[in-house]
Every structure is written in C-alpha cells, then in structure tokens.
Write an enzyme that holds these catalytic residues in place. Structure first.
Site, PDB file in Angstrom:
ATOM      1  N   GLY A 160       0.863  -1.326  -0.070  1.00  0.00           N
ATOM      2  CA  GLY A 160      -0.045   0.130   0.199  1.00  0.00           C
ATOM      3  C   GLY A 160       0.635   1.198  -0.125  1.00  0.00           C
ATOM      4  CG  HIS A 161      -1.158   4.863   1.015  1.00  0.00           C
ATOM      5  ND1 HIS A 161      -0.791   5.783   1.798  1.00  0.00           N
ATOM      6  CD2 HIS A 161      -2.452   4.359   1.292  1.00  0.00           C
ATOM      7  CE1 HIS A 161      -1.622   5.642   2.689  1.00  0.00           C
ATOM      8  NE2 HIS A 161      -2.764   4.771   2.228  1.00  0.00           N
ATOM      9  CG  ASP A 162       2.349   7.543   1.815  1.00  0.00           C
ATOM     10  OD1 ASP A 162       3.147   8.267   1.453  1.00  0.00           O
ATOM     11  OD2 ASP A 162       1.129   7.590   1.509  1.00  0.00           O
TER      12      ASP A 162
END
Length: 314
Positions: free
Chosen positions: A221-223
C-alpha cells in the site's frame, strides 16, 4: 510532494480562495500528509478530532475549516470551507493529470543495459536504472523510480493510486479519492514477482529497499517503507503507511495492517495477521500475530478443550 520551487503562502491563499492568518510572505516548499510532513510543508485538516495533531505537527502551514483554534507560534493557517477540496486544487495545479499518448513516454529515462520486453507501459517522468529486466505487460506509472539491476516480472503494476479516500456520509457518494501525487522508489537489486501491485505515496513516497525480494501476487500500500533485504512470499498484503525494517521475512498470505512498524529481522509465518507493531528479531504466528512458540502452546491447549470439558462434565 515538493513544489518545483517555493511559493508564497499568499499565492496559495489566492489559489484556493482562503482567509490567511500569519505571515503572507512565508515560502511554502510542498504539500504533505500529516504523518510525513516536514518544516515548510503545507498540510490540511477538516475534522475537530485532528485539529491539535495537525496544528502541532512539523507542518508550517495548515489548511483548516475554522478560525476558532489556537495557532502555535510560527504557524500560518489558511481557512476554507472544505480543506479537502482545497488540497485537490493545489495538487491539480502542481501535478495535473496528463493522459498518455504512447506506450513509453518521451519523458522516461532508461539506463544502459536495461531490457524492456513487449507490451510494457512506461509513464511520464519514470526513471529506470542500468541493467534492469522489465518483463511483458508490466506498467510503470508516472513518477516511478527504478534503481539498477532490478527485475520486475510480468503483469506487475508499479505506481497505482493509493487506496485513500476522504469520507463524508452527508453526501451522495461517501468516498472521494485523495489524489495521489507521490512516488514509488524501487532501490537497486530488487526483484519483484508477477502480478504484484505497489501503490505510490499519497504525497510522499512508497519505497522498497535495496536487495529485497517480492514473490507473485503481493500488494504493498501507499507510503509503505520497506527496508533492505526483505523477503515477502506470495499473497502478502501490506496496508498504507507501514514501516517494514531491514531483513524482515513475511511468508505466504500474511496480512499487515496500516501505520505500524515491523522491526528488523522479524519473521512472520504464513497466514498470520499483524494488527499492531512487532519487535524485531523474533518469529511470529497467528492472529493477532504473537511469538510463534507462545501461539503454538495456545493451539495445543485449544485442541485439548474437548477432552478437558469431558473430564469436568463427568
């Protein structure tokens, strides 16, 4: 996301039609999420629950929907009715969506010795290092950075939008996407399997550390920040904003929740679930994931429950 060059906060205020309280000549260097902000950054907050957290963060500038707050020394606030819409307007200005008109963008940079197989899509401002192998049907979306000696197997997507939404249940469509303007950075000597998906950061970067190995059908997932020499087996799923330190092994179908940390050299055994942070240097199993030796003893006792119950009832 860092701006191409610093801009005055008054210019930003004019762009989003905000009421400004603070130094109008101060220079803004970028826009960022609350957990990744730095001095000079602009952040936004639209719920009273998070006002204090945002106001006391490293962000120098805050978009907010009320004037009824105590402004810490050195901070400047921009007051608008809907901070989320203001955020979108700023992102659209500095990182507008530009449709692709060819399979490999003219803005892409591809290093010497790199092999690009048929049907690979390479978006705008993608950088690929030396001696990489990109297999068929891989998509390297805008602002992805690939290091040297990287292997990406067929069908993988790097740099898709974050699964990250602004939620308001007083409108017809509850979930509105928070536009992603971050990056994915794949460091040197990483190998990524087939059919994987790695989301770019919302405003910062998703990073896969040097020497890491990712099996097929893994989602990151993001970040998320993955350290060096990590090993993820098939069907691992990692939610956004998570920190995976160096040398971590996640075996098949491990699920990892958001915004937690797994310490260096931890091992999480297959089909375990990780809802909270884990210390490094240990082996974990089960849901919630606990030290494997403890969890195995628990399972032994659970299997004995029918026998013990029978003895009690007799």
């Amino acid at each position: 996301m860092k701006f191409p060059a610093p801009v005055s906060i008054q210019w930003i205020a004019n762009l989003i039609q905000a009421s400004l309280s603070g130094n109008p000549d101060a220079q803004v260097t970028g826009i960022n999420e609350i957990h990744r902000v730095e001095a000079g950054d602009l952040a936004f907050v639209d719920h009273p629950k998070y006002y204090d957290t945002c106001l006391n963060s490293a962000a120098t500038f805050i978009i907010i929907n009320t004037k009824e707050v105590n402004i810490p020394t050195g901070k400047t606030i921009l007051v608008v009715p809907d901070p989320f819409e203001a955020y979108l307007k700023i992102v659209d200005h500095f990182r507008p969506f530009v449709p692709a008109n060819k399979t490999i963008s003219d803005t892409a940079v591809i290093g010497e010795g790199t092999v690009i197989m048929p049907n690979v899509f390479i978006g705008q401002h993608v950088r690929i290092g030396k001696n990489c192998t990109i297999h068929p049907n891989v998509s390297l979306l805008d602002y992805s950075i690939i290091g040297d000696n990287v292997v990406i197997q067929a069908g993988t997507v790097i740099g898709s939008d974050a699964f990250y939404y602004n939620t308001k249940k007083n409108r017809e469509v509850w979930y509105k996407r928070m536009q992603s303007c971050g990056w994915v950075h794949i460091e040197d000597d990483v190998e990524i399997g087939a059919g994987c998906t790695i989301d770019r950061g919302v405003t910062a970067d998703t990073r896969i550390g040097k020497g890491s190995r990712i099996d097929n059908m893994v989602h990151i997932g993001h970040d998320t920040l993955v350290g060096k020499n990590c090993l993820f087996a098939a069907q691992v799923g990692i939610a956004g904003g998570t920190i995976i330190e160096d040398g971590v092994t996640l075996w098949g179908q491990v699920g990892v929740s958001k915004t937690l940390t797994i310490g260096a050299n931890a091992i999480v055994l297959a089909q375990s679930g990780v809802p909270s942070s884990l210390a490094g240097g240990k082996t974990y199993f089960g849901y919630p994931a606990e030290e494997a030796s403890t969890k195995r003893r628990e399972l032994v006792w659970i299997k004995r429950i029918p026998e013990l119950w029978k003895k009690v009832m007799d």
